[in-house]
Design a protein around this motif. Structure first.
Motif, mmCIF file in Angstrom:
data_model
loop_
_atom_site.group_PDB
_atom_site.id
_atom_site.type_symbol
_atom_site.label_atom_id
_atom_site.label_comp_id
_atom_site.label_asym_id
_atom_site.label_seq_id
_atom_site.Cartn_x
_atom_site.Cartn_y
_atom_site.Cartn_z
ATOM 1 N N CYS A 95 6.544 3.562 -3.421
ATOM 2 C CA CYS A 95 7.967 3.447 -3.331
ATOM 3 C C CYS A 95 8.743 4.653 -4.281
ATOM 4 N N ARG A 96 7.841 4.979 -5.489
ATOM 5 C CA ARG A 96 8.421 6.043 -6.137
ATOM 6 C C ARG A 96 8.597 7.595 -5.615
ATOM 7 N N ASN A 97 7.994 7.581 -4.491
ATOM 8 C CA ASN A 97 8.257 8.821 -3.660
ATOM 9 C C ASN A 97 9.525 9.181 -3.368
ATOM 10 N N THR A 98 10.439 8.032 -3.229
ATOM 11 C CA THR A 98 11.950 8.394 -2.786
ATOM 12 C C THR A 98 12.783 8.710 -4.060
ATOM 13 N N VAL A 99 11.900 8.526 -5.371
ATOM 14 C CA VAL A 99 12.905 8.948 -6.451
ATOM 15 C C VAL A 99 12.261 10.074 -6.981
#
Ligand SMILES: Cc1cc2nc3c(=O)[nH]c(=O)nc-3n(C[C@H](O)[C@H](O)[C@H](O)COP(=O)(O)O)c2cc1C
Ligand code: SF4
Lengths: 180, 592
Positions: A95-99
């Motif tokens: 999920c951190r890949n988008t931030v």
């Protein structure tokens, strides 16, 4: 014939897949009859002692230590299986890949609600360095099989392992890979 | 929020009768005034409508033309469809970035101008093209950019203030007997009204006319299902979303003969028993709206719309134009209906089909612009005349929107059954290595198939025909198609939402010359998963650029794959750079 050797790896996951493996209940005794464990957090063996037949991988690849360990697994294991959603797609940690990474680190270590007295970004030379994103295992090394699930149920793991180790087709029945 | 916003919102909501179904129009009107729809404006709209803010956010966050943050007073949307790229879009894009000193996705510091990309705006025959606050600029050359920017800055763009750049040309290259022949207003309607609705449907049946929007469903069957379905009211919808990259034939109909289409809608209304028709027009074609409203007004004055159409006692019918707001998926009929009801354009589960439960869950017949034009002509000249043209299963003519590497791009009305070879000759394309039939969602065919014919039996198409000359990097063009589907997936179902992105990543790896034979196999597997597991036509056709080139151009793939067993999709050094620059850590030695 010597028992087949199995190793397991915890990368960036929640240990749920390892728990699921333990969840095969008393069949673990059968499994121990069938196989021997080499490097694995289950027996706390930290280094490969010999060539291994099957490596089970939990979690995605989020830092350089994960990377190194995965490459080690590829080097020592004949067959590698990505087990569970995080190994296969990166899962929740991805999920951190988008931030942007900088924002993630600042939120966690500088600006988050639990930070007291300022805080610093961890930069000790000994700790693993984060990758820009969380990667699924198969983007880093060749993976031979994929066992989906979050986690794959004990039955799925059992069916897959026993099929593989007894030389049967690994085709899994629909009920074991259906998740909705 | 300033009270001004609240007041603006309240006025607009009141203007649309506080009708929740009109949320598209409300959001469009608010956006036109405020330049964005922030969370606060969402709240104001919800309050004024008396609905939950989640409903409003859900809808406004969906459409490309609604921005959540304040943007420049003017947004320049440069079209990045494949044909624009072929015709020099990159140089134009660079010129915009240099002249304005900002990148795409940014706004000038004075808050005047934002730069954005937008998918095909229906101008592939006049590429490169851009949308500037609703106005369309075509055939843009890099040297025109400065005068465009000056005109925007001085507020002269909308008074025809720029000389060097052209506006849209109709660009009808070849008229045929059905759509673009001379036409007398009301002729078709009067003929229909002299018959029973059932006989009108029967005439369509005899003409064997099929839908022109892509799927080719028999028109008579659709009208008949709709007529027979029970409901409080029946509706007719004309689908003018025209979003398939490379198609622009509806644009030409709407420029040359919108009357014919409105005539067809009125006949449809009579046939299915509807009093209300909707014409859904894609947001990109807003520049046509004033003209279309004029045409409707004239038809009302002439008694061709309104109460007792053409003096027929008890047949009341009128048409409202619904503007879209930049979403390809709204061309899918059930998504279109959702949008018409003021919701996000997510397709519905089918069945029930729109003819059973469409607008407001009532029987609704959705047809393409061209199909309805055919219906009007069939009324005028009879089924026999119509079915004498074309082939056995594809009667009549078809409009082709032709663009790409040819001498005379534009719209051509041809008889069904024409071969691709003939088409290429007609438009002056001498060195085609491939032709994209039916746009990205259709198929990419090789010269060995140029002898095949355009019709439902052989090569079905909605009309988009893109020609790739021999020097084009065909796979790079396919990549741009994949990117389109990634952007336009509505996100409802995982195979399409995630699958289109996987597909693009895997395809890129191959294109970069970093793919193995195993990667090629995986690419095809992913493509088939997306095709067979997706919920609606978008996902089901999104892998076609890959699947049809794999089939027709295998050598292009063979040339790019590597002999290695495995090549990783990522590079450790690159992946560590960011963290090292943030924390100052030094990469460890990795020993394997
Ligand atoms: C993703 C997608 C986009 C579509 N876009 C359009 C469109 O722009 N115009 C159109 O007439 N039909 C479009 N269709 C087809 C419509 O769903 C519908 O079949 C058509 O409007 C019916 O009209 P017809 O029978 O006259 O062809 C699209 C379908 C899908 C799945
Ligand atoms: S296939 Fe794509 S566009 Fe269609 S419902 Fe699924 S996510 Fe939406």
């Amino acid at each position: 014939m010597a028992k087949p050797l199995v190793a397991t790896a915890p990368f960036t996951g929640c240990f749920g897949c390892h728990m699921s493996l333990l969840d095969i209940d008393e069949r673990i005794l059968d499994l121990v009859e069938l196989v021997e464990f080499d490097k694995s957090p289950i027996n706390d063996i930290k280094t490969f002692t010999r060539p291994v037949d099957v490596g089970l991988l939990e979690g995605g690849i989020s830092n350089d230590e994960n990377y190194e360990q995965l490459k080690l697994f590829r080097k020592h294991c004949k067959i590698l299986i990505s087990v569970g959603q995080c190994a296969i797609t990166g899962g929740v940690p991805a999920c951190r890949n988008t931030v942007p990474l900088k924002e993630c680190l600042e939120e966690a270590y500088l600006n988050g609600p639990t930070v007291v007295d300022g805080g610093v970004l961890p930069n000790d030379p000994d700790i693993p360095i984060l990758l820009d994103k969380v990667y699924p295992c198969h983007e880093v090394v060749k993976i031979d099989y994929f066992l989906p699930g979050c986690p794959p149920s004990a039955d799925t793991l059992w069916a897959a392992l026993t099929a593989l180790l007894t030389g049967k087709d690994v085709g899994l029945p629909y009920e074991l890979i259906k998740y909705d | 929020m300033s009270d001004d916003y609240r007041k603006v919102v309240q006025e607009i909501v009141a203007k649309f009768g506080k009708d929740r179904k009109r949320l598209m129009d409300i959001a469009r009107a608010v956006h036109a005034k405020t330049g964005h729809i922030s969370e606060e404006i969402v709240g104001a709209i919800a309050d004024a409508l008396g609905c939950h803010r989640v409903e409003v956010r859900d809808m406004t966050s969906f459409y490309a033309f609604f921005s959540r943050e304040p943007k420049g007073a003017t947004t320049i949307r440069l079209c990045n469809a494949v044909v624009e790229r072929m015709k020099g879009m990159d140089a134009v894009a660079n010129a915009f970035e240099e002249t304005l000193g900002i990148r795409f996705g940014e706004t000038t510091p004075d808050g005047l101008i934002s730069l954005e990309y937008t998918p095909c705006i229906g101008m592939s025959d006049q590429a490169p093209a851009a949308l500037v606050n609703g106005k369309v600029l075509t055939n843009i050359r890099p040297e025109d950019v400065k005068s465009i920017v000056d005109a925007v800055r001085s507020g002269k763009l909308h008074d025809g203030g720029i000389v060097s750049v052209k506006s849209v040309e109709s660009n009808l290259q070849q008229a045929g007997p059905v759509i673009f022949a001379p036409f007398e207003r009301g002729a078709g309607i009067r003929k229909a009204l002299s018959m029973s609705p059932e006989d009108v449907i029967n005439e369509m049946n005899k003409a064997r006319v099929r839908g022109r929007g892509g799927a080719g469903f028999p028109l008579a069957m659709k009208w008949s299902f709709c007529r027979k379905a029970e409901g409080e009211a029946h509706y007719v919808v004309c689908n003018g979303d025209e979003g398939e990259p490379g198609t622009f034939k509806d644009r030409v109909i709407l420029t040359e003969c919108p009357d014919l289409m409105f005539e067809g809608m009125t006949i449809a209304g009579y046939a299915v028993g509807a009093k209300q028709g909707f014409f859904y027009l894609r947001g990109e074609y807003e520049y046509l709206l004033p003209y279309l409203e004029q045409v409707l007004a004239k038809r009302r004055r002439m008694g061709l719309l309104g109460e007792n159409v053409c003096g027929a006692e008890g047949f009341d019918f009128d048409i409202r134009i619904q503007m879209g707001a930049g979403a390809y998926i709204c061309g899918e009929e059930s998504a279109l209906i959702e949008s018409l009801e003021g919701k996000r354009g997510a397709p519905r589960d089918r069945p029930p089909f729109p003819v059973q439960k469409g607008y407001l869950d009532r029987p609704t017949s959705v047809n393409n612009v061209e199909t309805l034009c055919c219906a009007a002509r069939i009324m005028e000249h009879g089924a026999e005349w119509f079915s004498s043209m074309g082939t056995k299963d594809s009667t009549g003519t078809k409009l082709l929107s032709i663009s790409g590497d040819c001498q005379a791009p534009g719209v051509y009305e041809v008889e069904y059954g024409i071969t691709v070879e003939k088409v290429l000759e007609m438009v002056g394309a001498t060195d085609a290595q491939a032709v994209q039939i039916g746009g990205p969602s259709g198929q990419c065919i090789a010269p060995k198939d140029f002898g095949r014919s355009i019709c439902f039996e052989d090569l079905p198409t909605g009309g988009s025909t893109i020609i790739f000359g021999k020097d084009r990097d065909l796979l790079a063009c396919m990549e741009s198609f994949l990117e389109f589907f990634v952007e336009e997936s509505c996100g409802w179902c995982a195979p399409c939402r995630a699958g289109t992105t996987f597909l693009k990543m895997q395809f890129e790896k191959l294109l970069q010359g970093r793919g193995t034979r195993e990667d090629l196999k995986k690419l095809e597997e992913t493509a088939n998963t997306v095709k067979f597991m997706s919920r609606c036509g978008l996902g089901q056709t999104a892998p076609n650029p890959v699947l049809t080139t794999l089939r027709n151009f295998p050598a292009l793939y063979e040339a790019r794959i590597q002999p290695d067993d495995f090549i990783p999709a990522f590079d450790l050094k690159e992946a560590l750079k960011e963290a090292c620059s943030i924390t100052g850590q030094k990469p460890h030695d990795v020993e394997v």
